[in-house]
Write a protein that holds these residues in place. Structure first.
Motif, PDB file in Angstrom:
ATOM      1  N   GLN A   1     -12.066  -0.402  50.539  1.00  0.00           N
ATOM      2  CA  GLN A   1     -11.850  -0.826  49.154  1.00  0.00           C
ATOM      3  C   GLN A   1     -13.034  -0.462  48.260  1.00  0.00           C
ATOM      4  OE1 GLN A   1      -9.512  -4.760  48.726  1.00  0.00           O
ATOM      5  NE2 GLN A   1     -10.693  -5.005  50.625  1.00  0.00           N
ATOM      6  N   GLY A   2     -14.207  -0.207  48.838  1.00  0.00           N
ATOM      7  CA  GLY A   2     -15.408   0.102  48.072  1.00  0.00           C
ATOM      8  C   GLY A   2     -15.629   1.576  47.796  1.00  0.00           C
ATOM      9  N   LYS A   3     -14.588   2.397  47.963  1.00  0.00           N
ATOM     10  CA  LYS A   3     -14.734   3.838  47.704  1.00  0.00           C
ATOM     11  C   LYS A   3     -13.608   4.346  46.818  1.00  0.00           C
ATOM     12  CE  LYS A   3     -14.288   8.397  49.664  1.00  0.00           C
ATOM     13  NZ  LYS A   3     -13.467   9.113  50.609  1.00  0.00           N
ATOM     14  N   PHE A   4     -13.984   5.111  45.812  1.00  0.00           N
ATOM     15  CA  PHE A   4     -13.032   5.837  44.970  1.00  0.00           C
ATOM     16  C   PHE A   4     -13.369   7.318  45.076  1.00  0.00           C
ATOM     17  CE2 PHE A   4     -12.663   1.676  43.252  1.00  0.00           C
ATOM     18  CZ  PHE A   4     -11.460   1.598  42.573  1.00  0.00           C
ATOM     19  N   GLN A   5     -12.355   8.149  45.255  1.00  0.00           N
ATOM     20  CA  GLN A   5     -12.558   9.592  45.250  1.00  0.00           C
ATOM     21  C   GLN A   5     -12.331  10.087  43.829  1.00  0.00           C
ATOM     22  OE1 GLN A   5      -9.674  12.093  47.283  1.00  0.00           O
ATOM     23  NE2 GLN A   5     -11.298  13.495  47.889  1.00  0.00           N
ATOM     24  N   VAL A   6     -13.215  10.954  43.347  1.00  0.00           N
ATOM     25  CA  VAL A   6     -13.085  11.526  42.010  1.00  0.00           C
ATOM     26  C   VAL A   6     -12.296  12.827  42.138  1.00  0.00           C
ATOM     27  CG1 VAL A   6     -14.308  12.440  40.007  1.00  0.00           C
ATOM     28  CG2 VAL A   6     -15.228  10.451  41.258  1.00  0.00           C
ATOM     29  N   LYS A   7     -11.194  12.884  41.401  1.00  0.00           N
ATOM     30  CA  LYS A   7     -10.333  14.075  41.430  1.00  0.00           C
ATOM     31  C   LYS A   7     -10.298  14.687  40.036  1.00  0.00           C
ATOM     32  CE  LYS A   7      -7.542  12.687  45.326  1.00  0.00           C
ATOM     33  NZ  LYS A   7      -6.228  12.664  45.928  1.00  0.00           N
ATOM     34  N   ARG A   8     -10.639  15.978  39.982  1.00  0.00           N
ATOM     35  CA  ARG A   8     -10.669  16.703  38.708  1.00  0.00           C
ATOM     36  C   ARG A   8      -9.516  17.693  38.665  1.00  0.00           C
ATOM     37  NH1 ARG A   8     -15.585  16.078  36.108  1.00  0.00           N
ATOM     38  NH2 ARG A   8     -17.085  14.884  37.335  1.00  0.00           N
ATOM     39  N   GLU A   9      -8.678  17.548  37.643  1.00  0.00           N
ATOM     40  CA  GLU A   9      -7.554  18.468  37.434  1.00  0.00           C
ATOM     41  C   GLU A   9      -7.512  18.814  35.954  1.00  0.00           C
ATOM     42  OE1 GLU A   9      -3.938  16.861  39.052  1.00  0.00           O
ATOM     43  OE2 GLU A   9      -4.924  16.301  40.921  1.00  0.00           O
ATOM     44  N   GLY A  10      -7.970  20.025  35.640  1.00  0.00           N
ATOM     45  CA  GLY A  10      -8.060  20.417  34.237  1.00  0.00           C
ATOM     46  C   GLY A  10      -9.056  19.526  33.519  1.00  0.00           C
ATOM     47  N   LYS A  11      -8.638  18.938  32.408  1.00  0.00           N
ATOM     48  CA  LYS A  11      -9.512  18.031  31.654  1.00  0.00           C
ATOM     49  C   LYS A  11      -9.445  16.605  32.184  1.00  0.00           C
ATOM     50  CE  LYS A  11      -9.377  20.643  27.382  1.00  0.00           C
ATOM     51  NZ  LYS A  11      -9.153  20.608  25.943  1.00  0.00           N
ATOM     52  N   SER A  12      -8.519  16.351  33.072  1.00  0.00           N
ATOM     53  CA  SER A  12      -8.332  15.014  33.621  1.00  0.00           C
ATOM     54  C   SER A  12      -9.304  14.759  34.776  1.00  0.00           C
ATOM     55  CB  SER A  12      -6.888  14.871  34.111  1.00  0.00           C
ATOM     56  OG  SER A  12      -6.704  13.651  34.755  1.00  0.00           O
ATOM     57  N   VAL A  13      -9.995  13.622  34.714  1.00  0.00           N
ATOM     58  CA  VAL A  13     -10.903  13.232  35.786  1.00  0.00           C
ATOM     59  C   VAL A  13     -10.523  11.811  36.209  1.00  0.00           C
ATOM     60  CG1 VAL A  13     -13.295  12.944  36.502  1.00  0.00           C
ATOM     61  CG2 VAL A  13     -12.735  14.634  34.753  1.00  0.00           C
ATOM     62  N   LEU A  14      -9.920  11.720  37.380  1.00  0.00           N
ATOM     63  CA  LEU A  14      -9.436  10.434  37.874  1.00  0.00           C
ATOM     64  C   LEU A  14     -10.322   9.887  38.989  1.00  0.00           C
ATOM     65  CD1 LEU A  14      -5.561  10.911  38.158  1.00  0.00           C
ATOM     66  CD2 LEU A  14      -6.829   9.624  36.439  1.00  0.00           C
ATOM     67  N   ALA A  15     -10.407   8.555  39.045  1.00  0.00           N
ATOM     68  CA  ALA A  15     -11.042   7.857  40.155  1.00  0.00           C
ATOM     69  C   ALA A  15      -9.909   7.210  40.942  1.00  0.00           C
ATOM     70  CB  ALA A  15     -12.018   6.816  39.642  1.00  0.00           C
ATOM     71  N   VAL A  16      -9.706   7.679  42.164  1.00  0.00           N
ATOM     72  CA  VAL A  16      -8.571   7.259  42.987  1.00  0.00           C
ATOM     73  C   VAL A  16      -9.086   6.393  44.133  1.00  0.00           C
ATOM     74  CG1 VAL A  16      -6.665   8.083  44.427  1.00  0.00           C
ATOM     75  CG2 VAL A  16      -7.370   9.397  42.406  1.00  0.00           C
ATOM     76  N   PRO A  17      -8.563   5.152  44.258  1.00  0.00           N
ATOM     77  CA  PRO A  17      -9.046   4.297  45.348  1.00  0.00           C
ATOM     78  C   PRO A  17      -8.701   4.879  46.716  1.00  0.00           C
ATOM     79  CG  PRO A  17      -7.216   3.243  44.194  1.00  0.00           C
ATOM     80  CD  PRO A  17      -7.519   4.524  43.468  1.00  0.00           C
ATOM     81  N   GLU A  18      -9.589   4.653  47.660  1.00  0.00           N
ATOM     82  CA  GLU A  18      -9.382   5.099  49.040  1.00  0.00           C
ATOM     83  C   GLU A  18      -8.208   4.325  49.638  1.00  0.00           C
ATOM     84  OE1 GLU A  18     -11.065   6.895  52.800  1.00  0.00           O
ATOM     85  OE2 GLU A  18     -11.115   7.368  50.693  1.00  0.00           O
ATOM     86  N   PRO A  19      -7.260   5.018  50.230  1.00  0.00           N
ATOM     87  CA  PRO A  19      -6.199   4.280  50.933  1.00  0.00           C
ATOM     88  C   PRO A  19      -6.820   3.508  52.103  1.00  0.00           C
ATOM     89  CG  PRO A  19      -5.710   6.634  50.830  1.00  0.00           C
ATOM     90  CD  PRO A  19      -7.102   6.450  50.325  1.00  0.00           C
ATOM     91  N   THR A  20      -6.275   2.355  52.402  1.00  0.00           N
ATOM     92  CA  THR A  20      -6.805   1.570  53.508  1.00  0.00           C
ATOM     93  C   THR A  20      -5.709   1.283  54.523  1.00  0.00           C
ATOM     94  OG1 THR A  20      -7.942  -0.456  54.163  1.00  0.00           O
ATOM     95  CG2 THR A  20      -6.459  -0.630  52.282  1.00  0.00           C
ATOM     96  N   ASP A  21      -6.077   1.302  55.798  1.00  0.00           N
ATOM     97  CA  ASP A  21      -5.131   0.918  56.832  1.00  0.00           C
ATOM     98  C   ASP A  21      -5.333  -0.543  57.220  1.00  0.00           C
ATOM     99  OD1 ASP A  21      -7.505   1.130  58.218  1.00  0.00           O
ATOM    100  OD2 ASP A  21      -6.771   2.541  59.705  1.00  0.00           O
ATOM    101  N   SER A  22      -6.139  -1.260  56.430  1.00  0.00           N
ATOM    102  CA  SER A  22      -6.351  -2.681  56.665  1.00  0.00           C
ATOM    103  C   SER A  22      -5.184  -3.497  56.151  1.00  0.00           C
ATOM    104  CB  SER A  22      -7.601  -3.173  55.926  1.00  0.00           C
ATOM    105  OG  SER A  22      -8.754  -2.639  56.479  1.00  0.00           O
ATOM    106  N   ARG A  23      -5.007  -4.636  56.746  1.00  0.00           N
ATOM    107  CA  ARG A  23      -4.049  -5.612  56.236  1.00  0.00           C
ATOM    108  C   ARG A  23      -4.818  -6.453  55.222  1.00  0.00           C
ATOM    109  NH1 ARG A  23      -0.923 -10.220  59.723  1.00  0.00           N
ATOM    110  NH2 ARG A  23       0.268 -11.031  57.981  1.00  0.00           N
ATOM    111  N   LEU A  24      -4.394  -6.404  53.968  1.00  0.00           N
ATOM    112  CA  LEU A  24      -5.087  -7.133  52.909  1.00  0.00           C
ATOM    113  C   LEU A  24      -4.441  -8.488  52.686  1.00  0.00           C
ATOM    114  CD1 LEU A  24      -5.607  -4.227  50.347  1.00  0.00           C
ATOM    115  CD2 LEU A  24      -7.211  -5.088  52.067  1.00  0.00           C
ATOM    116  N   LEU A  25      -5.279  -9.498  52.499  1.00  0.00           N
ATOM    117  CA  LEU A  25      -4.802 -10.841  52.229  1.00  0.00           C
ATOM    118  C   LEU A  25      -5.226 -11.271  50.838  1.00  0.00           C
ATOM    119  CD1 LEU A  25      -5.718 -12.651  55.581  1.00  0.00           C
ATOM    120  CD2 LEU A  25      -3.555 -11.543  54.961  1.00  0.00           C
TER     121      LEU A  25
END
Length: 184
Positions: free
Chosen positions: A127-151
């Motif tokens: 949950q503490g990591k976001f990947q930065v994805k650059r596509e053209g002028k768009s710069v997104l911060a995408v949360p890391e998918p987790t295989d944890s069970r979240l409560l």
């Protein structure tokens, strides 16, 4: 060993071999909680990912070196070293479910907990990591998918992640707002 003990051992082995491993379970956090709970928040680029044996030779650890582009919280210096349990050494691998994964060259925003003067771990696992994805002028911060069970932290019932993709600028602004700082 008697025949009875052999049969009992075999039955136990078959039974335990058929039980699936439990998933990592953790409390869901939101972006504000991540920012406030972290010692350091950095935007940067992964320079190195390297596994090694622990000092006692019993576990595999993976070191992730991140070149800091911008510090959003704390004063980490020009690089941070993130150490996580698990990794691969030759033919031997150890997996810890729920952790963030990293790749050299990957641009990230990470929320970190201090583990020493210059050593860190990722806050709240993946949950503490976001990947930065650059596509053209768009710069997104995408949360890391987790295989944890979240409560849910209040009800303690299973729930989905509270983290969503957003622009990198919006992520940085949300972090600064959560910790009470003004944008530079």
């Amino acid at each position: 060993m008697s025949i009875r003990q052999v049969v009992r051992t075999l039955l136990l082995a078959v039974f335990l071999g058929g039980v699936p491993a439990g998933a990592t379970t953790q409390l869901r956090v939101d972006l504000s909680g991540l920012a406030v709970g972290a010692d350091t928040v950095v935007h940067g680029v992964v320079r190195r990912v390297e596994s090694r044996w622990s000092g006692d030779g019993m576990r595999i650890l993976t070191d992730v070196e991140i070149q800091v582009t911008e510090s959003l919280k704390g004063q980490p210096g020009s690089t941070v070293l993130v150490t996580q349990p698990g990794g691969r050494m030759g033919d031997i691998g150890q997996v810890v479910h729920g952790l963030a994964s990293f790749a050299p060259g990957e641009e990230v925003v990470v929320f970190l907990q201090k583990r020493g003067p210059r050593a860190f771990r990722v806050s709240d696992m993946a949950q503490g990591k976001f990947q930065v994805k650059r596509e053209g002028k768009s710069v997104l911060a995408v949360p890391e998918p987790t295989d944890s069970r979240l409560l849910d932290p209040v009800t303690r019932k299973p729930t989905a992640s509270a983290l969503q993709s957003l622009s990198l600028d919006a992520l940085k602004a949300a972090v600064r707002e959560a910790i009470g700082e003004q944008a530079p």
